[in-house]
Design an enzyme around this catalytic site. Structure first.
Site, PDB file in Angstrom:
ATOM      1  N   GLN A  93       0.833  -1.201   0.000  1.00 38.19           N
ATOM      2  CA  GLN A  93       0.000   0.000   0.000  1.00 38.19           C
ATOM      3  C   GLN A  93       0.871   1.255   0.000  1.00 38.19           C
ATOM      4  OE1 GLN A  93      -2.754   0.167   3.384  1.00 38.19           O
ATOM      5  NE2 GLN A  93      -4.062  -1.190   2.199  1.00 38.19           N
ATOM      6  N   LYS A 143      16.800  -4.432 -21.066  1.00 43.03           N
ATOM      7  CA  LYS A 143      17.043  -3.606 -22.264  1.00 43.03           C
ATOM      8  C   LYS A 143      17.379  -4.467 -23.489  1.00 43.03           C
ATOM      9  CE  LYS A 143      18.494   0.486 -19.666  1.00 43.03           C
ATOM     10  NZ  LYS A 143      19.469   1.547 -19.477  1.00 43.03           N
ATOM     11  N   ASP A 148      19.035   6.524 -23.790  1.00 37.98           N
ATOM     12  CA  ASP A 148      20.268   6.694 -22.999  1.00 37.98           C
ATOM     13  C   ASP A 148      21.333   7.364 -23.874  1.00 37.98           C
ATOM     14  OD1 ASP A 148      19.311   5.531 -20.676  1.00 37.98           O
ATOM     15  OD2 ASP A 148      19.981   3.519 -21.229  1.00 37.98           O
ATOM     16  N   ALA A 208      31.647  -1.918 -19.688  1.00 36.73           N
ATOM     17  CA  ALA A 208      31.227  -2.506 -20.972  1.00 36.73           C
ATOM     18  C   ALA A 208      29.796  -3.012 -20.890  1.00 36.73           C
ATOM     19  CB  ALA A 208      32.170  -3.643 -21.357  1.00 36.73           C
ATOM     20  N   TYR A 264      24.067   8.208 -11.172  1.00 38.31           N
ATOM     21  CA  TYR A 264      23.280   9.387 -10.744  1.00 38.31           C
ATOM     22  C   TYR A 264      22.756   9.258  -9.321  1.00 38.31           C
ATOM     23  CZ  TYR A 264      19.316   6.451 -12.018  1.00 38.31           C
ATOM     24  OH  TYR A 264      18.426   5.404 -12.115  1.00 38.31           O
ATOM     25  N   GLY A 320      25.785  12.194 -13.857  1.00 37.93           N
ATOM     26  CA  GLY A 320      24.822  11.197 -14.328  1.00 37.93           C
ATOM     27  C   GLY A 320      23.391  11.723 -14.276  1.00 37.93           C
ATOM     28  N   GLN A 329      17.847  11.480 -20.885  1.00 36.41           N
ATOM     29  CA  GLN A 329      17.151  10.316 -21.463  1.00 36.41           C
ATOM     30  C   GLN A 329      15.652  10.376 -21.175  1.00 36.41           C
ATOM     31  OE1 GLN A 329      15.663   7.566 -19.849  1.00 36.41           O
ATOM     32  NE2 GLN A 329      16.124   8.306 -17.794  1.00 36.41           N
TER      33      GLN A 329
HETATM   34  P1  NAP Z   1      25.688  -3.097 -16.287  1.00 38.86           P
HETATM   35  O1  NAP Z   1      25.230  -3.362 -17.672  1.00 38.86           O
HETATM   36  O2  NAP Z   1      25.377  -4.052 -15.202  1.00 38.86           O
HETATM   37  O3  NAP Z   1      27.294  -2.884 -16.324  1.00 38.86           O
HETATM   38  C1  NAP Z   1      28.019  -2.670 -15.143  1.00 38.86           C
HETATM   39  C2  NAP Z   1      29.465  -2.341 -15.496  1.00 38.86           C
HETATM   40  O4  NAP Z   1      30.138  -1.993 -14.288  1.00 38.86           O
HETATM   41  C3  NAP Z   1      30.229  -3.518 -16.098  1.00 38.86           C
HETATM   42  O5  NAP Z   1      31.093  -3.037 -17.080  1.00 38.86           O
HETATM   43  C4  NAP Z   1      30.995  -4.065 -14.889  1.00 38.86           C
HETATM   44  O6  NAP Z   1      32.200  -4.709 -15.237  1.00 38.86           O
HETATM   45  C5  NAP Z   1      31.342  -2.781 -14.180  1.00 38.86           C
HETATM   46  N1  NAP Z   1      31.659  -2.970 -12.773  1.00 38.86           N
HETATM   47  C6  NAP Z   1      30.802  -3.328 -11.782  1.00 38.86           C
HETATM   48  N2  NAP Z   1      31.475  -3.380 -10.609  1.00 38.86           N
HETATM   49  C7  NAP Z   1      32.766  -3.071 -10.872  1.00 38.86           C
HETATM   50  C8  NAP Z   1      33.920  -2.945 -10.067  1.00 38.86           C
HETATM   51  N3  NAP Z   1      33.896  -3.170  -8.747  1.00 38.86           N
HETATM   52  N4  NAP Z   1      35.077  -2.584 -10.653  1.00 38.86           N
HETATM   53  C9  NAP Z   1      35.117  -2.335 -11.986  1.00 38.86           C
HETATM   54  N5  NAP Z   1      34.057  -2.446 -12.807  1.00 38.86           N
HETATM   55  C10 NAP Z   1      32.880  -2.801 -12.245  1.00 38.86           C
HETATM   56  O7  NAP Z   1      25.125  -1.689 -15.782  1.00 38.86           O
HETATM   57  P2  NAP Z   1      24.768  -0.392 -16.654  1.00 38.86           P
HETATM   58  O8  NAP Z   1      23.333  -0.403 -17.029  1.00 38.86           O
HETATM   59  O9  NAP Z   1      25.767  -0.235 -17.739  1.00 38.86           O
HETATM   60  O10 NAP Z   1      24.924   0.751 -15.540  1.00 38.86           O
HETATM   61  C11 NAP Z   1      26.198   1.157 -15.086  1.00 38.86           C
HETATM   62  C12 NAP Z   1      26.032   2.430 -14.263  1.00 38.86           C
HETATM   63  O11 NAP Z   1      25.505   3.469 -15.093  1.00 38.86           O
HETATM   64  C13 NAP Z   1      25.049   2.286 -13.104  1.00 38.86           C
HETATM   65  O12 NAP Z   1      25.501   3.017 -12.000  1.00 38.86           O
HETATM   66  C14 NAP Z   1      23.776   2.915 -13.646  1.00 38.86           C
HETATM   67  O13 NAP Z   1      22.945   3.458 -12.622  1.00 38.86           O
HETATM   68  C15 NAP Z   1      24.350   4.016 -14.515  1.00 38.86           C
HETATM   69  N6  NAP Z   1      23.409   4.412 -15.571  1.00 38.86           N
HETATM   70  C16 NAP Z   1      23.053   5.709 -15.599  1.00 38.86           C
HETATM   71  C17 NAP Z   1      22.181   6.158 -16.560  1.00 38.86           C
HETATM   72  C18 NAP Z   1      21.796   7.601 -16.541  1.00 38.86           C
HETATM   73  O14 NAP Z   1      20.818   7.957 -17.207  1.00 38.86           O
HETATM   74  N7  NAP Z   1      22.524   8.442 -15.846  1.00 38.86           N
HETATM   75  C19 NAP Z   1      21.678   5.287 -17.534  1.00 38.86           C
HETATM   76  C20 NAP Z   1      22.085   3.949 -17.491  1.00 38.86           C
HETATM   77  C21 NAP Z   1      22.953   3.524 -16.496  1.00 38.86           C
HETATM   78  P3  NAP Z   1      32.212  -6.283 -15.560  1.00 38.86           P
HETATM   79  O15 NAP Z   1      31.853  -6.411 -17.018  1.00 38.86           O
HETATM   80  O16 NAP Z   1      33.605  -6.668 -15.287  1.00 38.86           O
HETATM   81  O17 NAP Z   1      31.215  -6.918 -14.635  1.00 38.86           O
END
Ligand code: NAP
Length: 521
Positions: free
Chosen positions: A221, A309, A350, A379, A465, A486, A493
């Protein structure tokens, strides 16, 4: 039924005094008060409240434990208590359909205080209810047909939604059955939230909202304030267009706040709700097939977030719908727009959000990204969006990722360079973009780059962000870098989605203050 959907506030505690809680609920906007006697416990206080004159009608409820209530004494005592308190003419008396069906003496006892007996009949209206605290059955037709065949003045069916598909199945039933009689159809749990908000869109008799957190009578709720201020309750009607965010989890998404504030500012008849859909492609496809095949549900656009996505791109491809070139190149769709009753289009805003954020800081240059060296850290989905956008604007990208294989695949697909994660420290790129989740809540203390490697004049962009000011951005500012937050990408976006859905410019200042109420622009 065409009457306005009522807002009912449950009272579940004996303190503060009941009359005080009723006054607070009325001031907050309640049309009805549900007295949950099983939770309140103090029967004398309830009897006393009912004996006094009251401006709002009450729903008298003593919910059995079998249907999720707190009553743990005998069934005969429960029915006797309802019958006794019902003599005070609360307005509505709620009895479980199972109890009603079970015994003629229950029907006789309750029938003396509630029911549609015409002028000479009992003064309170009878709600016959069915609650399933465990799930939503596959055959909803059978349940709704059964409750709708009863002599109740109002029928009430409440399930527990596993994900948003269950929520939509319940709303479709509500839309169908509420044409003929007063129906309450809701789902409990996070996934049921959309049913609570959209009850007004589909002709529900009422929805429930709590006076404050901790005073809920059922899981999932909202508070009255959240329902009215965040979800535009007072503006929702049968023609309201529905938007939402599809992901898992989505309970903490800020997108509803941002899009609802923007539609409100632009006086658009729309509402945006969270739609949690379980992580597998099968769940996502089942959800999309359900809502896409029912234009009468009024869904006009959807945001798509983690982990769906890539699923969104696959679903659009398999169903033969259109996908923008940039979204196809990024391998991900974050926006669905309904372009005709049976047609959807997929985009990736994005990319536009990231580029708009970079443009804003590089504005002095007429072609700001052409031939710039851009280091992308990460990546995942955000990295793909940024890389596609930068390449599209003539920039040169090198990807650094903790898992080298993912960097390699991304670089191969998008035709850019990649290097091992350790080499990020030596980069002298013009622009560095953090697309990893390093620094994101709850890991605010971390940064993907030590301050020593940041160079004055460099542009440092953090896609994270939450929080709006990350450790990386604070370090970068101290080092004399130009920074991009961010939040700018997020607003960019969302603004691009707003343009796609509403064919007009987005009120970005309103969106920004909804996203970060305490921050200055
Ligand atoms: P994702 O697809 O899960 O990718 C996460 C990335 O972070 C991967 O490259 C991962 O590396 C890396 N990573 C995670 N932990 C790590 C660490 N301890 N050391 C080094 N690399 C690490 O996530 P995503 O959608 O791309 O999002 C990533 C970030 O961008 C998030 O914080 C999200 O909130 C932000 N974001 C912001 C917006 C916006 O509008 N501002 C839009 C989309 C996303 P590995 O490949 O080695 O796991």
């Amino acid at each position: 039924m065409s009457a306005r959907t009522l807002l009912a506030v449950p009272i579940t505690r004996a303190t503060p005094p009941l009359a005080e809680q009723v006054r607070a609920a009325q001031q907050a906007g309640a049309d009805l008060i549900e007295l949950r006697v099983d939770c309140i416990g103090d029967v004398d206080a309830v009897a006393d409240l009912l004996a006094r004159p009251h401006a709002l009608p009450f729903i008298l409820t003593v919910r059995s434990s079998a249907e999720g209530g707190a009553w743990d004494a005998g069934e005969a005592e429960r029915i006797a208590l309802i019958a006794r308190l019902g003599l005070a003419q609360p307005g509505y008396v709620d009895v479980e359909l199972a109890a009603w069906d079970r015994s003629a003496s229950v029907r006789r006892e309750i029938g003396l205080v509630a029911g549609s007996g015409g002028q000479a009949g009992p003064p309170s209206r009878l709600i016959l209810s069915h609650h399933d605290p465990h799930g939503t059955p596959g055959d909803l037709d059978a349940v709704f047909d059964r409750v709708c065949a009863t002599p109740a003045d109002v029928v009430k069916v409440v399930f527990t939604a596993r994900d948003a598909t269950d929520g939509w199945r319940i709303l479709a039933q509500l839309q169908h059955h509420s044409r003929g009689r007063p129906v309450i159809a809701l789902a409990m749990g996070d996934a049921g939230l959309l049913t609570r908000i959209l009850a007004a869109r589909f002709g529900g008799f009422l929805t429930f909202a709590a006076l404050e957190h901790g005073a809920e009578s059922a899981p999932g709720q909202l508070t009255v304030r959240e329902l009215i201020e965040h979800y535009r309750w007072r503006d929702i009607g049968p023609d309201t267009r529905v938007y939402g965010v599809v992901g898992w989890p989505v309970a903490h998404s800020r997108s509803p706040l941002v899009h609802n504030a923007a539609m409100s500012a632009e006086q658009i008849d729309g509402v945006y709700v969270p739609m949690p859909v379980a992580p597998d492609y099968r769940d996502f496809a089942a959800f999309m097939d359900y809502v896409a095949g029912r234009p009468e549900l009024g869904i006009a656009g959807l945001s798509v977030t983690i982990p769906h996505k890539e699923h969104a791109l696959r679903w659009l491809t398999e169903r033969g719908f259109s996908i923008s070139d940039l979204a196809r190149r990024a391998g991900a769709v974050n926006t669905f727009t309904r372009t005709a009753p049976a047609a959807w289009a997929g985009d990736n805003t994005d990319i536009a959000g990231a580029i708009a954020a970079l443009d804003a800081v590089l504005a002095a240059d007429p072609d700001p990204l052409r031939d710039r060296q851009v280091a992308v850290l990460g990546a995942g989905g955000a990295a793909r969006a940024v890389t596609v956008g930068v390449l599209d604007r003539g920039g040169r990208v090198t990807v650094f990722n903790r898992t080298p294989q993912r960097a390699q695949v991304l670089a191969h697909e998008l035709r850019c360079a990649w290097k091992p994660w350790e080499q990020r420290v030596g980069t002298d790129a013009d622009v560095v973009v953090n697309c990893t989740s390093v620094g994101m809540h709850p890991g605010e203390g971390a940064s993907p780059l030590a301050p020593e490697v940041l160079q004055p004049g460099q542009v440092v962009f953090d896609a994270v962000y939450n929080p709006p000011q990350t450790r990386l951005l604070r370090d970068a500012r101290r080092c004399g870098c130009r920074v991009v937050s961010g939040v700018d990408m997020f607003i960019g976006q969302a603004a691009a989605q707003f343009r796609l859905w509403h064919a007009r410019c987005a009120p970005t200042a309103t969106m920004r203050s909804a996203l970060t109420p305490g921050e200055r622009g």
